[in-house]
Design a protein around this motif. Structure first.
Motif, PDB file in Angstrom:
ATOM      1  N   LYS A   1     -46.702  16.418   1.544  1.00 39.38           N
ATOM      2  CA  LYS A   1     -45.387  16.989   1.250  1.00 39.38           C
ATOM      3  C   LYS A   1     -45.204  17.183  -0.255  1.00 39.38           C
ATOM      4  CE  LYS A   1     -43.247  14.146   4.639  1.00 39.38           C
ATOM      5  NZ  LYS A   1     -42.159  13.188   4.918  1.00 39.38           N
TER       6      LYS A   1
ATOM      7  N   ALA B   1     -44.311  20.514  -2.374  1.00 41.21           N
ATOM      8  CA  ALA B   1     -43.064  20.522  -3.159  1.00 41.21           C
ATOM      9  C   ALA B   1     -43.360  20.871  -4.605  1.00 41.21           C
ATOM     10  CB  ALA B   1     -42.370  19.165  -3.072  1.00 41.21           C
TER      11      ALA B   1
ATOM     12  N   SER C   1     -33.365  22.297  -3.211  1.00 40.18           N
ATOM     13  CA  SER C   1     -34.165  21.373  -2.394  1.00 40.18           C
ATOM     14  C   SER C   1     -34.169  21.814  -0.935  1.00 40.18           C
ATOM     15  CB  SER C   1     -33.621  19.954  -2.521  1.00 40.18           C
ATOM     16  OG  SER C   1     -32.291  19.893  -2.063  1.00 40.18           O
TER      17      SER C   1
ATOM     18  N   ILE D   1     -36.603  24.782  -0.435  1.00 40.18           N
ATOM     19  CA  ILE D   1     -38.009  24.345  -0.449  1.00 40.18           C
ATOM     20  C   ILE D   1     -38.340  23.610   0.845  1.00 40.18           C
ATOM     21  CG2 ILE D   1     -39.646  22.796  -1.586  1.00 40.18           C
ATOM     22  CD1 ILE D   1     -38.305  23.540  -4.252  1.00 40.18           C
ATOM     23  N   SER D   2     -37.418  22.790   1.305  1.00 40.47           N
ATOM     24  CA  SER D   2     -37.639  22.053   2.552  1.00 40.47           C
ATOM     25  C   SER D   2     -37.757  23.012   3.739  1.00 40.47           C
ATOM     26  CB  SER D   2     -36.482  21.066   2.756  1.00 40.47           C
ATOM     27  OG  SER D   2     -36.686  20.291   3.901  1.00 40.47           O
TER      28      SER D   2
ATOM     29  N   ASP E   1     -34.082  13.986  -1.123  1.00 43.87           N
ATOM     30  CA  ASP E   1     -34.839  15.018  -1.827  1.00 43.87           C
ATOM     31  C   ASP E   1     -35.850  14.405  -2.796  1.00 43.87           C
ATOM     32  OD1 ASP E   1     -35.455  17.651  -2.956  1.00 43.87           O
ATOM     33  OD2 ASP E   1     -34.449  16.850  -4.734  1.00 43.87           O
TER      34      ASP E   1
ATOM     35  N   THR F   1     -37.903  16.875  -4.431  1.00 42.87           N
ATOM     36  CA  THR F   1     -38.278  17.995  -5.301  1.00 42.87           C
ATOM     37  C   THR F   1     -37.669  17.832  -6.695  1.00 42.87           C
ATOM     38  OG1 THR F   1     -36.410  19.384  -4.590  1.00 42.87           O
ATOM     39  CG2 THR F   1     -38.469  19.612  -3.371  1.00 42.87           C
TER      40      THR F   1
END
Lengths: 247, 152
Positions: free
Chosen positions: A175, A179, A195, A198-199, B83, B85
């Protein structure tokens, strides 16, 4: 709760709180509630002034000895950064193929290779990568996970890590690889991907996401209690749990 | 805004089931003005140095993060529901050591501790008491008189 352990030992504490209702119940000694998303307690990546304002507000609570103190931080992350509703960010990279069944390693390995330059760019900008928790390469992590997703049961390739550890850590590394590759993408209309975007891209459009969806489904069926927990709760985020693997 | 009703049921139930400390109204520890304080970060993000042992399920230990290792961290928290990222873009959004160093250089805080710490926030806080006591001893040796607890 942790704050009280340190206060009892004679050390003043203050904290950031992400879930206000939680802090209302737990009553930490001094807490600054912020409205930011989970995983971003300082609010905005690469915005030093914003982060500094949050810290200054949290540290200013140290003046108070009449706890428990729960203050609300007045500043939100601007909607243009926090939300993804206005425009459809699409990952600019066209992947080699849409997600397909996890029959052979080459599909995921091709995708990893395809994203490598973006991942390496992100790592260069950042001054390092955030993965490697499993201590194997991304390719070897993917091979291990793909074998499990096909119903094979290889042992952990790393001494000191159990198979259960390896399933979780290799999943996290995979992951993190995607990312990081996604965060290196050019901004769209001057905005970086959120976020959530991207997810959604990872879980909905990539072979890597599809591999983990399949892996979670396989682990859920395991007779091993810990592997079942990993499949049920520790691979797919709750907000992506509606998705089904392509098979 | 993160509300319990917007998190998944398991997390919401866990948070709702947590006990309030027995004496939340006990006076808090006082200290010098901020400009004279030495500040340490304690993160519950399950941060470890790359190459250090990742946190595992139910991990009740702590990890030391020396100031010089702050660019070399990974997140090994169990939860998949926050999160990562932001951390991939900037460590400081989860572990704001650069900001503390800037604040020390500007005289806003006195100094930054030599060592910071991380625990696994998914572990029941009651099981973290021993680690917290050990960390408290280490913080005192480092003359820390302000702890910034950072969740994830």
């Amino acid at each position: 709760m942790l704050g009280y352990y340190f206060e009892a030992a004679g050390i003043p504490t203050t904290q950031i709180s992400l879930v206000r209702e939680h802090s209302v119940m737990i009553k930490p000694p001094r807490a600054l509630w912020v409205s930011f998303e989970l995983g971003r307690p300082l609010g905005i990546p690469n915005d030093a002034p914003f982060q500094t304002r949050v810290i200054e507000a949290a540290l200013s609570l140290l003046d108070r000895t009449d706890g428990p103190v729960l203050e609300d931080y007045p500043e939100d992350v601007p909607a243009s950064i926090a939300t993804s509703e206005e425009d459809g960010w699409a990952c600019p990279i066209s992947l080699p193929s849409p997600p397909k069944a996890v029959d052979q390693d080459s599909d995921i390995l091709d995708e990893i290779e395809f994203l490598k330059s973006w991942h390496d760019l992100a790592a260069d900008r950042r001054g390092g990568t955030t993965l490697r928790s499993s201590r194997v390469t991304t390719e070897d992590a993917a091979r291990f996970l793909a074998a499990w997703a096909r119903g094979e049961t290889p042992d952990s390739p790393v001494e000191g890590f159990s198979t259960v550890d390896m399933l979780r850590l290799a999943s996290e590394d995979l992951k993190a690889y995607y990312a990081e590759a996604a965060t290196a993408q050019p901004a769209h209309n001057g905005r970086d991907a959120t976020s959530v975007q991207i997810s959604d891209w990872f879980w909905g459009e990539t072979q890597g996401g599809n591999l983990l969806l399949k892996l979670a489904a396989v682990c859920k069926q395991s007779d091993d209690r810990l592997i079942k927990i990993i499949g049920s709760a520790l691979i797919v985020p709750y907000h992506q749990s509606h998705r089904q693997a392509v098979s | 805004m993160v509300r319990l009703t917007e998190t998944f049921e398991g997390l919401a139930n866990t948070l709702r089931g947590m006990e309030t400390p027995a004496n939340p109204d006990t006076p808090l520890i006082d200290g010098p003005p901020l400009a004279n304080r030495r500040v340490a970060i304690i993160s519950t993000a399950g941060l470890t140095r790359i190459g250090d042992r990742p946190f595992g399920m139910g991990g009740d230990e702590y990890r030391v993060i020396p100031t010089e290792a702050a660019d070399d961290l990974m997140v090994t928290h169990l939860s998949t529901n926050f999160d990562r990222t932001g951390f991939a873009l900037d460590t400081n959004v989860m572990f704001p050591l650069d900001r503390l160093n800037e604040m020390a250089a500007a005289g806003i805080i006195g100094s930054v501790a030599d060592y910071h710490y991380s625990v696994m926030g998914a572990t029941d806080p009651k099981d973290l008491k021993q680690s917290a006591d050990q960390i408290a001893g280490l913080l005192k040796q480092d003359n820390v008189d302000a702890v910034l607890l950072v969740p994830v």
